[in-house]
Design a protein around this motif. Structure first.
Motif, PDB file in Angstrom:
ATOM      1  N   CYS A 164      -4.164   5.933   3.410  1.00 24.83           N
ATOM      2  CA  CYS A 164      -3.453   4.876   2.671  1.00 24.83           C
ATOM      3  C   CYS A 164      -4.398   4.487   1.524  1.00 24.83           C
ATOM      4  CB  CYS A 164      -3.272   3.604   3.694  1.00 24.83           C
ATOM      5  SG  CYS A 164      -2.092   2.396   3.058  1.00 24.83           S
ATOM      6  N   ILE A 165      -3.724   3.962   0.341  1.00 25.51           N
ATOM      7  CA  ILE A 165      -4.470   3.226  -0.525  1.00 25.51           C
ATOM      8  C   ILE A 165      -3.846   1.775  -0.768  1.00 25.51           C
ATOM      9  CG2 ILE A 165      -2.973   4.623  -2.334  1.00 25.51           C
ATOM     10  CD1 ILE A 165      -5.500   4.327  -4.180  1.00 25.51           C
ATOM     11  N   ALA A 166      -4.599   0.976  -0.748  1.00 27.79           N
ATOM     12  CA  ALA A 166      -3.975  -0.364  -0.587  1.00 27.79           C
ATOM     13  C   ALA A 166      -3.474  -0.688  -2.316  1.00 27.79           C
ATOM     14  CB  ALA A 166      -5.115  -1.489  -0.381  1.00 27.79           C
ATOM     15  N   SER A 167      -2.815  -1.831  -2.408  1.00 25.98           N
ATOM     16  CA  SER A 167      -2.086  -2.293  -3.364  1.00 25.98           C
ATOM     17  C   SER A 167      -3.392  -2.704  -4.621  1.00 25.98           C
ATOM     18  CB  SER A 167      -1.191  -3.395  -3.427  1.00 25.98           C
ATOM     19  OG  SER A 167      -2.051  -4.495  -2.657  1.00 25.98           O
ATOM     20  N   THR A 179      -8.861  13.014   0.839  1.00 26.44           N
ATOM     21  CA  THR A 179      -9.010  11.941  -0.392  1.00 26.44           C
ATOM     22  C   THR A 179      -7.913  11.576  -0.939  1.00 26.44           C
ATOM     23  OG1 THR A 179     -11.206  12.850  -1.085  1.00 26.44           O
ATOM     24  CG2 THR A 179     -10.060  11.327  -2.492  1.00 26.44           C
ATOM     25  N   ILE A 180      -7.611  10.208  -0.765  1.00 23.71           N
ATOM     26  CA  ILE A 180      -6.328   9.617  -1.327  1.00 23.71           C
ATOM     27  C   ILE A 180      -6.662   9.101  -2.872  1.00 23.71           C
ATOM     28  CG2 ILE A 180      -6.363   7.479  -0.332  1.00 23.71           C
ATOM     29  CD1 ILE A 180      -3.516   7.718  -0.200  1.00 23.71           C
ATOM     30  N   PHE A 181      -5.770   9.267  -3.781  1.00 19.17           N
ATOM     31  CA  PHE A 181      -6.027   8.562  -5.101  1.00 19.17           C
ATOM     32  C   PHE A 181      -4.695   8.448  -5.785  1.00 19.17           C
ATOM     33  CE2 PHE A 181      -5.926  12.154  -7.833  1.00 19.17           C
ATOM     34  CZ  PHE A 181      -6.051  13.264  -6.932  1.00 19.17           C
ATOM     35  N   LYS A 182      -4.693   7.563  -6.826  1.00 18.89           N
ATOM     36  CA  LYS A 182      -3.241   7.175  -7.515  1.00 18.89           C
ATOM     37  C   LYS A 182      -3.501   7.483  -8.968  1.00 18.89           C
ATOM     38  CE  LYS A 182      -1.778   3.020  -6.317  1.00 18.89           C
ATOM     39  NZ  LYS A 182      -1.711   1.675  -5.991  1.00 18.89           N
ATOM     40  N   GLY A 234       0.892  -1.123   0.197  1.00 24.08           N
ATOM     41  CA  GLY A 234      -0.196  -0.132  -0.021  1.00 24.08           C
ATOM     42  C   GLY A 234       0.887   1.359   0.175  1.00 24.08           C
ATOM     43  N   MET A 235       0.218   2.392  -0.324  1.00 27.37           N
ATOM     44  CA  MET A 235       1.047   3.580  -0.038  1.00 27.37           C
ATOM     45  C   MET A 235       0.297   4.374   0.689  1.00 27.37           C
ATOM     46  SD  MET A 235       3.499   3.840  -2.242  1.00 27.37           S
ATOM     47  CE  MET A 235       3.712   5.448  -2.412  1.00 27.37           C
ATOM     48  N   GLY A 236       1.219   4.996   1.842  1.00 29.27           N
ATOM     49  CA  GLY A 236       0.427   5.787   3.001  1.00 29.27           C
ATOM     50  C   GLY A 236       0.783   7.212   3.051  1.00 29.27           C
ATOM     51  N   PRO A 241      -8.652  -0.832  -1.454  1.00 33.00           N
ATOM     52  CA  PRO A 241      -9.640  -0.039  -0.816  1.00 33.00           C
ATOM     53  C   PRO A 241      -8.643   1.352  -0.190  1.00 33.00           C
ATOM     54  CG  PRO A 241      -9.886  -2.027   0.067  1.00 33.00           C
ATOM     55  CD  PRO A 241      -8.841  -2.169  -1.068  1.00 33.00           C
ATOM     56  N   THR A 242      -9.310   2.518   0.157  1.00 38.04           N
ATOM     57  CA  THR A 242      -8.591   3.527   0.950  1.00 38.04           C
ATOM     58  C   THR A 242      -9.042   3.874   2.269  1.00 38.04           C
ATOM     59  OG1 THR A 242     -10.251   4.955   0.222  1.00 38.04           O
ATOM     60  CG2 THR A 242      -8.347   4.832  -1.270  1.00 38.04           C
TER      61      THR A 242
END
Length: 130
Positions: free
Chosen positions: A49-52, A68-71, A32-34, A56-57
Motif C-alpha cells: 500500500c502507498i499512503a495518500s 516495490t509500490i510507487f505512483k 491510500g492505494m493498495g 509511506p509505503t
C-alpha cells in the motif's frame, strides 16, 4: 473512481513483472492505494500500500525486499514492481482504494481490512512457473 489493474502474465521463477493500477478520476489525496492478491483456495491478502499524498509505503512480510509500490500522479497510476518472483506469488492481483490509508501491524506490515477497501478493480493474473 474506477480502477483497472493490468500487467499480469506468465513468468519464470526469479523473473519480474510490473503491475499497473490506473485510476479514472485521479488518485485520492485522502485514501491510500493498495495491492492485494488471492491465490486459488486461499483468502485474499494484502500485498502493498502507498499512503495518500505520496506518503509511506507498506508491504506484507512475504514480499518485503522483492516488491516495490510507487505512483505516477501525472498518469493517476499506481504500480507494483515485482522482482524475484516465486511460485507462492502466483495469484490474481487486485488494486483498491484504502480508506484506512494503509493500516499496518506492529511490525509495519500492511494488513487487510476489507471494510475500508473500495473501488476494487478487476484483477490481473500472475502466474510464476518453476
Amino acid at each position: 473512481v474506477q480502477l483497472q489493474a493490468s500487467g499480469g502474465g506468465l513468468v519464470q521463477t526469479g523473473g519480474s513483472l510490473r503491475l499497473s493500477c490506473a485510476a479514472s478520476g485521479g488518485t485520492s489525496s485522502t485514501y491510500g492505494m493498495g495491492w492485494f492478491r488471492q491465490a486459488p483456495g486461499k483468502e485474499r491478502e494484502a500485498v502493498s500500500c502507498i499512503a495518500s499524498n505520496d506518503g509511506p509505503t507498506y508491504y506484507a512480510e512475504s514480499v518485503k525486499g522483492r516488491f516495490t509500490i510507487f505512483k505516477d500522479n501525472s498518469k493517476s497510476t499506481v504500480y507494483l514492481q515485482m522482482n524475484s518472483l516465486n511460485a507462492e506469488d502466483t495469484a490474481i492481483y487486485y488494486c483498491a482504494r484504502d480508506s484506512f490509508n494503509c493500516p499496518y501491524d506492529y511490525n509495519g506490515n500492511y494488513i487487510y481490512m476489507e471494510r475500508g477497501l473500495n473501488s476494487w478493480g478487476k484483477g490481473t493474473q500472475v502466474t510464476v512457473s518453476s
